[in-house]
Design an enzyme around this catalytic site. Structure first.
Site, PDB file in Angstrom:
ATOM      1  CE  LYS A 243      -5.992   0.148 -36.569  1.00  0.00           C
ATOM      2  NZ  LYS A 243      -6.427  -1.241 -36.597  1.00  0.00           N
ATOM      3  NE  ARG A 317     -14.724  -4.300 -42.487  1.00  0.00           N
ATOM      4  CZ  ARG A 317     -14.613  -5.398 -41.748  1.00  0.00           C
ATOM      5  NH1 ARG A 317     -15.676  -6.112 -41.447  1.00  0.00           N
ATOM      6  NH2 ARG A 317     -13.440  -5.786 -41.303  1.00  0.00           N
TER       7      ARG A 317
END
Ligand code: BES
Ligand code: ZN
Ligand code: ZN
Length: 465
Positions: A243, A317
């Site tokens: 990120k 997820r």
């Protein structure tokens, strides 16, 4: 830990300073019933009763009374007393007319502060602001909800260096001890064999911060089984798909889902809800090292579905997929998961509204009703099946992310849905777990968003009130 039970006590005719609540148009009528000097006292404090959270003090000899503006004095919101509890001096208070009801929650939470990392505690000499209530039967419930909310805030606020997978495990063990529940932790080779996606995501972390699946079981076998799951990414660097600085800054909060799940488990056990509870927390650090999983890697999940890693930053997820598969094996009546899953949910709904997904219209209606009742908002988003094809992979059964960011929270939810058997009751909350701006009773930082709504949903579903 704030002792909330000390702050909300049953009415035994204690001496207490009265608090008068007036709404926008109610001040004139109220003043007519008051001593004449009150008008001047309020004017001197520029109190006109029109701005929510505004209040004024009315001296009575050595003591004083309080008058506070509220939006609607007939229907108090959970936060309408929070500013008072934050600001008033130490002492005992009581509403002059009626009972605080759900407004006691804001009174309690306004007095909780996360100050573990301050050498000098603010105003240590200031004592508690105690609220008297005539509804003694509700005290335990309100104190419980305040405690559960504070637990979420504290866990989320704790820096990642001090809250790794091991500390999440310790927090679960503490709740299990209080509730007399069983804890099972799977790590190492067993994790790699049984939960390959959790092991893959957590593979880059140091030994001390090794990935694990933490499970808690509680309740009687004859009661309906429910599974509660929380995303426990103690820090999300993005992995090899690192990120940027701005996107990483808040990622200590990426275990917010697990904090919500644990707090909900505490509430379920404390109120002895007639359910068989299965709490599952996949706890990992999404780190960077030579052992990190890579874009293009393919992992065979617990369920047998081969997942191609398109983006290592779509890690939540992945760990939830193996946890969902495990939860489903026990055939629960209901699965609920909480996760700080996507930035897209925040783009769509902003920071205050968790995105709520379920295939069941009945469950959605019940959740919306519960959410409204406790003023803890949720917003239903669609599990739009046609977007499922966005998750296709060229060589594996599916990819963990779509090529386009469009409908990112929906594609994330559709990814999870593949791991839940068709027809099983399942609700997914994509929550922010954070507050960028302080409001009365809700400081900037970690917060529970959606916890009270789901707790209410479960109470209605299983207590049949
Ligand atoms: N933990 C983040 C989601 C997140 C970001 C929540 C900011 C709240 C605030 C998650 O793991 C993530 O990075 N998701 C990516 C997915 C993408 C790579 C498909 C996202 O939302 O950008
Ligand atoms: Zn991520
Ligand atoms: Zn994440």
């Amino acid at each position: 830990m704030t002792d909330f039970a000390q702050l909300l006590v049953a009415d035994r005719d204690q001496k207490a300073r009265p608090i008068y609540l007036v709404d926008k148009d109610g001040l004139e009528a109220w003043l007519k019933k008051r001593p004449a000097e009150d008008r001047a006292l309020l004017a001197a404090q520029r109190f006109d009763g029109k701005k929510a959270y505004d209040f004024a003090l009315l001296p009575r000899g050595n003591e004083f009374e309080v008058v506070s503006a509220v939006k609607n004095s007939a229907e108090l919101s959970p936060w309408c007393l929070a500013k008072l509890a934050e600001t008033l001096p130490q002492g005992t208070y009581k509403l002059a007319d009626g009972e605080p009801g759900k407004a006691a929650l804001g009174w309690l939470l306004a007095q909780h502060e996360f100050d573990s990392y301050r050498a000098k505690k603010e105003e240590p000499e200031r004592g508690p602001r105690v609220l008297i209530t005539g509804e003694a039967a509700r005290i335990d419930q309100l104190v419980g909800i305040a405690g559960a909310t504070a637990l979420v805030r504290d866990l989320v606020n704790t820096p990642a260096a001090d809250l790794g997978p091991a500390e999440i495990e310790a927090a679960v063990r503490e709740e299990a001890k209080a509730g007399h529940a069983q804890v099972t932790v799977t790590s190492g080779d067993d994790l790699a064999a049984g939960y390959p996606l959790i092991a893959a995501v957590g593979g880059a972390a140091t030994e001390a911060r090794a990935p694990r699946l933490i499970e808690l079981e509680w309740g009687k076998p004859e009661h309906p089984r429910i599974a509660v799951i929380g995303k426990g990414v103690c820090f999300d660097s993005g992995g090899l798909d690192l990120k940027p600085a701005s996107g990483m800054r808040l990622m200590k909060k990426d275990m917010g889902g697990s904090a919500h799940a644990l707090a909900l488990a505490r509430l379920i056990m404390a109120q002895r809800l007639p359910v068989r509870l299965h709490l599952l927390i996949p706890a990992v650090e999404n780190a960077v090292s030579g052992a990190a999983y890579r874009p293009g890697d393919i992992v065979k999940s617990r369920k047998g579905i081969f997942v191609e890693i398109d983006n290592t930053d779509a890690e939540g997820r992945l760990i939830l997929a193996d946890a969902l598969a495990k939860a489903a094996e026990a055939e629960p009546e209901l699965i609920v998961d909480f996760a700080t899953l996507t930035g897209a949910a925040r783009i769509a709904l902003g920071p205050d509204l968790p995105a709520f997904f379920t295939s069941s219209d009945e469950l959605a209606a019940a959740a919306e009703q519960s959410s409204r009742e406790v003023e803890d908002p949720l917003w239903r988003m669609p599990l739009w099946e046609p977007y499922d094809e966005m998750l296709k992979s060229d060589i594996a059964d599916m990819a963990n992310a779509a090529n386009s960011p469009m409908a990112g929270c929906i594609t994330a939810a559709l990814f999870l849905k593949r791991f839940v058997p068709d027809g099983m009751n399942w609700a997914h909350l994509d929550t922010y777990a954070w507050r960028d701006q302080a409001k009365p009773g809700r400081p900037k930082g970690g917060d529970a968003l959606g916890l009270r709504a789901i707790n209410e949903l479960l109470e209605r579903r299983y207590l049949q009130r």
